[in-house]
Write a protein that holds these residues in place. Structure first.
Motif, PDB file in Angstrom:
ATOM      1  N   LEU A  18       0.828  -1.213   0.000  1.00 14.60           N
ATOM      2  CA  LEU A  18       0.000   0.000   0.000  1.00 14.60           C
ATOM      3  C   LEU A  18       0.862   1.262   0.000  1.00 14.60           C
ATOM      4  CD1 LEU A  18      -2.856  -0.834   2.555  1.00 14.60           C
ATOM      5  CD2 LEU A  18      -3.109  -0.424   0.101  1.00 14.60           C
ATOM      6  N   SER A  19       1.998   1.193   0.702  1.00 10.08           N
ATOM      7  CA  SER A  19       2.845   2.384   0.806  1.00 10.08           C
ATOM      8  C   SER A  19       3.446   2.758  -0.552  1.00 10.08           C
ATOM      9  CB  SER A  19       3.954   2.164   1.837  1.00 10.08           C
ATOM     10  OG  SER A  19       4.968   1.332   1.307  1.00 10.08           O
ATOM     11  N   GLN A  20       3.401   1.818  -1.521  1.00 12.31           N
ATOM     12  CA  GLN A  20       3.962   2.093  -2.842  1.00 12.31           C
ATOM     13  C   GLN A  20       2.907   2.438  -3.886  1.00 12.31           C
ATOM     14  OE1 GLN A  20       7.027  -0.969  -3.866  1.00 12.31           O
ATOM     15  NE2 GLN A  20       6.369  -1.798  -1.907  1.00 12.31           N
ATOM     16  N   LEU A  21       1.629   2.291  -3.516  1.00  8.26           N
ATOM     17  CA  LEU A  21       0.569   2.456  -4.518  1.00  8.26           C
ATOM     18  C   LEU A  21       0.517   3.850  -5.116  1.00  8.26           C
ATOM     19  CD1 LEU A  21      -2.779   0.631  -3.714  1.00  8.26           C
ATOM     20  CD2 LEU A  21      -1.008   0.067  -5.372  1.00  8.26           C
ATOM     21  N   GLY A  22       0.986   4.839  -4.342  1.00 10.89           N
ATOM     22  CA  GLY A  22       1.013   6.206  -4.862  1.00 10.89           C
ATOM     23  C   GLY A  22       1.911   6.348  -6.079  1.00 10.89           C
ATOM     24  N   ASN A  23       2.776   5.362  -6.317  1.00 13.39           N
ATOM     25  CA  ASN A  23       3.689   5.431  -7.457  1.00 13.39           C
ATOM     26  C   ASN A  23       3.111   4.859  -8.744  1.00 13.39           C
ATOM     27  OD1 ASN A  23       5.781   6.520  -5.913  1.00 13.39           O
ATOM     28  ND2 ASN A  23       6.508   4.495  -5.267  1.00 13.39           N
ATOM     29  N   VAL A  24       1.900   4.294  -8.677  1.00 11.90           N
ATOM     30  CA  VAL A  24       1.385   3.683  -9.915  1.00 11.90           C
ATOM     31  C   VAL A  24       1.104   4.777 -10.943  1.00 11.90           C
ATOM     32  CG1 VAL A  24       0.352   1.622  -8.879  1.00 11.90           C
ATOM     33  CG2 VAL A  24      -1.048   3.655  -9.200  1.00 11.90           C
ATOM     34  N   PRO A  25       1.374   4.499 -12.206  1.00 17.43           N
ATOM     35  CA  PRO A  25       1.043   5.482 -13.246  1.00 17.43           C
ATOM     36  C   PRO A  25      -0.453   5.771 -13.232  1.00 17.43           C
ATOM     37  CG  PRO A  25       2.276   3.616 -14.148  1.00 17.43           C
ATOM     38  CD  PRO A  25       1.927   3.260 -12.748  1.00 17.43           C
ATOM     39  N   HIS A  26      -0.819   6.998 -13.546  1.00 15.77           N
ATOM     40  CA  HIS A  26      -2.248   7.358 -13.571  1.00 15.77           C
ATOM     41  C   HIS A  26      -2.853   6.991 -14.921  1.00 15.77           C
ATOM     42  CE1 HIS A  26      -6.004   9.347 -12.889  1.00 15.77           C
ATOM     43  NE2 HIS A  26      -5.828  10.115 -13.946  1.00 15.77           N
ATOM     44  N   ILE A  27      -3.919   6.232 -14.865  1.00 15.12           N
ATOM     45  CA  ILE A  27      -4.684   5.930 -16.085  1.00 15.12           C
ATOM     46  C   ILE A  27      -6.000   6.688 -15.967  1.00 15.12           C
ATOM     47  CG2 ILE A  27      -5.775   4.104 -17.442  1.00 15.12           C
ATOM     48  CD1 ILE A  27      -3.721   2.161 -16.153  1.00 15.12           C
ATOM     49  N   PRO A  28      -6.333   7.533 -16.928  1.00 15.78           N
ATOM     50  CA  PRO A  28      -7.598   8.290 -16.827  1.00 15.78           C
ATOM     51  C   PRO A  28      -8.758   7.332 -16.542  1.00 15.78           C
ATOM     52  CG  PRO A  28      -6.323   9.046 -18.711  1.00 15.78           C
ATOM     53  CD  PRO A  28      -5.606   7.839 -18.175  1.00 15.78           C
ATOM     54  N   PRO A  29      -9.660   7.728 -15.635  1.00 18.45           N
ATOM     55  CA  PRO A  29     -10.683   6.783 -15.165  1.00 18.45           C
ATOM     56  C   PRO A  29     -11.592   6.216 -16.250  1.00 18.45           C
ATOM     57  CG  PRO A  29     -10.981   8.974 -14.187  1.00 18.45           C
ATOM     58  CD  PRO A  29      -9.685   8.988 -14.902  1.00 18.45           C
ATOM     59  N   TYR A  30     -11.886   7.001 -17.301  1.00 24.70           N
ATOM     60  CA  TYR A  30     -12.725   6.446 -18.378  1.00 24.70           C
ATOM     61  C   TYR A  30     -11.980   5.316 -19.085  1.00 24.70           C
ATOM     62  CZ  TYR A  30     -15.319   5.930 -22.695  1.00 24.70           C
ATOM     63  OH  TYR A  30     -16.039   5.380 -23.737  1.00 24.70           O
ATOM     64  N   LEU A  31     -10.721   5.571 -19.431  1.00 23.92           N
ATOM     65  CA  LEU A  31      -9.915   4.555 -20.124  1.00 23.92           C
ATOM     66  C   LEU A  31      -9.734   3.315 -19.237  1.00 23.92           C
ATOM     67  CD1 LEU A  31      -8.063   3.675 -22.463  1.00 23.92           C
ATOM     68  CD2 LEU A  31      -6.208   4.974 -21.378  1.00 23.92           C
ATOM     69  N   ILE A  47     -15.215   9.861 -10.598  1.00 20.25           N
ATOM     70  CA  ILE A  47     -16.227   8.793 -10.523  1.00 20.25           C
ATOM     71  C   ILE A  47     -17.180   8.790 -11.724  1.00 20.25           C
ATOM     72  CG2 ILE A  47     -18.137   7.851  -9.148  1.00 20.25           C
ATOM     73  CD1 ILE A  47     -15.505   7.342  -7.790  1.00 20.25           C
ATOM     74  N   PRO A  48     -17.716   9.956 -12.123  1.00 18.35           N
ATOM     75  CA  PRO A  48     -18.599   9.920 -13.305  1.00 18.35           C
ATOM     76  C   PRO A  48     -17.895   9.395 -14.555  1.00 18.35           C
ATOM     77  CG  PRO A  48     -18.903  11.971 -12.104  1.00 18.35           C
ATOM     78  CD  PRO A  48     -17.704  11.296 -11.505  1.00 18.35           C
ATOM     79  N   GLU A  49     -16.608   9.697 -14.694  1.00 22.04           N
ATOM     80  CA  GLU A  49     -15.851   9.194 -15.843  1.00 22.04           C
ATOM     81  C   GLU A  49     -15.715   7.678 -15.782  1.00 22.04           C
ATOM     82  OE1 GLU A  49     -14.019  10.992 -18.693  1.00 22.04           O
ATOM     83  OE2 GLU A  49     -16.044  11.580 -18.122  1.00 22.04           O
ATOM     84  N   SER A  50     -15.466   7.176 -14.599  1.00 24.36           N
ATOM     85  CA  SER A  50     -15.353   5.725 -14.430  1.00 24.36           C
ATOM     86  C   SER A  50     -16.693   5.059 -14.755  1.00 24.36           C
ATOM     87  CB  SER A  50     -14.910   5.424 -12.995  1.00 24.36           C
ATOM     88  OG  SER A  50     -14.741   4.054 -12.818  1.00 24.36           O
ATOM     89  N   ILE A  51     -17.775   5.634 -14.240  1.00 19.95           N
ATOM     90  CA  ILE A  51     -19.113   5.070 -14.523  1.00 19.95           C
ATOM     91  C   ILE A  51     -19.377   5.093 -16.033  1.00 19.95           C
ATOM     92  CG2 ILE A  51     -21.597   5.490 -14.265  1.00 19.95           C
ATOM     93  CD1 ILE A  51     -20.990   6.492 -11.399  1.00 19.95           C
TER      94      ILE A  51
END
Ligand SMILES: [Zn+2]
Length: 500
Positions: A85-98, A131-135
């Motif tokens: 969990l302490s490393q999760l902040g390092n994950v690349p960001h994937i736009p929520p819709y994609l 959240i709306p993008e993910s939905i």
């Protein structure tokens, strides 16, 4: 649009039945009978399937995060949950819709048509936009979603003794630690967001989107926050989902804080009920299982994730023996990092059965139910007409390639029908998912999505990740590991039997 679907065997309540075809009109299952009778009754219906298929209710992923890719694929190594969990902040960001579209594609191609999505926001304050993008992503790909945005208000860095932990860190790391132990989204703003989402999206007619609430984990949430979430859900007849007792350190936290188990504490504050699903539950105590069953609490079983994050093995056989409703979730963290639901059921089945001859059997049929009806019941509530092949249910169905599962070597009438669930669970995987129907519409045909350009989505994902290849080093990892080790060793003797 009306369709008759038939197969060599149809899975009804986890049992393989012959001569059982399904007639679907619009979004619902309208009739179940032999294919001959249905074609005589409904001569204009399209007829799909045949003897080379298995027909089943599609699967529900009862706990996940919609990351699109497993965290190993995103550059974070598996480790203990607290370290990981302490490393999760390092994950690349994937736009929520994609992320949702790619996630949905993988789920559909694995036979999954519904998911409980616990969002991992890029920033907490950005969640109302994410959240709306993910939905929208799940809607476009055609996967039902029970969206439960997370909220936490304590213990973000470490479960206990925050000051002591920070003091143990080298000074250059200390400077990087946030001053507060909460997050930058207030509880009031969170519930304002939930209210708006609920008004816009919560759909008790078609059940395409449900809005739920998630105090993300017992140790990360105050009692006030948990109970505010419970009251919010109860007054709207929707559900609550929490991570619970994932690691032994979470069990120790409860005993040290309240002198009782986490489950007893949740019961004392009034948080247990049939609106609640608890994910993981590796370290639940045997004495609490009857209480969970009595209160109608559901458990989402995440066997791969629990193994990969070194949490342990949840006592599924005991939960089932106590009549706790258990469903299966992938947690975005399957053994092969590929969201293969059939493989997850195989692993859950294998690990549920124990070495002693006086332990009961967890059957393949039970596991099939855990992946279909049980998982759907906890994800969309008791009243949603989902998760079964039954007249009046919404038509979410999957056709598996029986010929490929069986193999060319297999005699025509082998295996006998009572052995089919065992045979399927041991041999089938996501490559055998051929056609997938959601709400009466074929979303996957011959393994391909009918509306989404899968190659274009993969290219977009690659482009997004290419721009973000960078540092995923784990500066806090060794300190977190040492802290929990030292803490558990320092606990009084009366807690020592809680450590395994
Ligand atoms: Zn999770």
């Amino acid at each position: 649009m009306s369709t008759i679907i038939h197969a060599r065997y149809t899975m009804i309540d986890g049992v393989a039945q012959k001569d059982t075809a399904v007639y679907v009109d619009e979004s619902k299952i309208v009739a179940i009978d032999s294919v001959d009778k249905l074609t005589a009754l409904y001569p204009n219906a399209e007829v799909v399937g045949g003897d080379t298929y298995i027909l089943s209710p599609s699967f529900t992923n009862a706990h996940d995060h919609g990351r699109a890719l497993g965290t190993t694929s995103l550059g974070i190594p598996d480790s203990f949950l607290e370290v990981w969990l302490s490393q999760l902040g390092n994950v690349p960001h994937i736009p929520p819709y994609l992320a949702a579209v790619y996630e949905g594609l993988q789920l559909l191609k694995s036979g999954v048509t519904a998911v409980a999505h616990s969002h991992n926001p890029k920033t907490w304050q950005g969640m109302p936009d994410e959240i709306p993008e993910s939905i929208r992503g799940y809607q476009d790909v055609g996967v039902r979603v029970a969206m439960h945005p997370p909220i936490i208000d304590q213990n973000t860095l470490i479960y206990i003794k925050r000051d002591q932990f920070i003091a143990s860190l080298p000074s250059e790391i200390q400077k990087t630690i946030p001053i507060t132990d909460g997050i930058d989204l207030t509880t009031d703003d969170y519930f304002d967001m939930l209210n708006a989402l609920y008004e816009t999206y919560h759909d008790t007619e078609q059940h395409r989107v449900h809005i739920q609430v998630s105090p993300a984990g017992g140790q990360w949430c105050s009692d006030n926050l948990i109970m505010r979430a419970v009251e919010w859900a109860k007054s709207r007849q929707t559900c609550v989902q929490m991570h619970m007792l994932e690691t032994q350190y979470q069990r120790l936290y409860a005993h040290e804080k309240w002198g009782t188990s986490f489950i007893r504490h949740l019961d004392n504050i009034g948080a247990l009920g049939d609106w609640l699903t608890l994910a993981h539950m590796v370290w639940v105590e045997d004495d609490d299982l009857d209480l969970l069953a009595e209160r109608g609490v559901h458990v989402a079983h995440n066997i791969s994730s629990n193994l990969r994050l070194r949490s342990g093995i949840a006592p599924i056989a005991q939960m089932l023996a106590s009549s706790v409703n258990v469903g299966i979730g992938l947690d975005g963290h399957t053994l092969s990092d590929n969201q293969d639901y059939l493989h997850e059921m195989r692993l859950a089945w294998t690990m549920a059965n124990q070495h002693s001859m006086d332990s009961g059997d967890v059957s393949a049929s039970t596991i099939w139910q855990m992946g279909t009806h049980n998982a759907t019941k906890m994800t969309f509530g008791h009243n949603a007409p989902l998760g079964k092949i039954q007249i009046g249910m919404l038509a979410d169905l999957v056709l598996l390639d029986w010929q490929a599962i069986k193999g060319a070597w297999s005699p025509d009438d082998f295996p006998p029908s009572e052995f089919i669930p065992d045979f399927l669970l041991r041999r089938a995987n996501h490559h055998h998912v051929r056609d997938v129907m959601v709400h009466g519409e074929w979303m996957i045909k011959a393994g391909k999505h009918q509306h989404i350009d899968e190659d274009a989505i993969a290219s977009e994902l690659k482009e997004t990740l290419t721009q973000q290849v960078g540092d995923t080093s784990a500066s806090l990892a060794p300190y977190i590991r040492k802290f929990y080790k030292d803490w558990s060793q320092s606990l009084p003797d009366n807690l020592s039997d809680l450590k395994r």
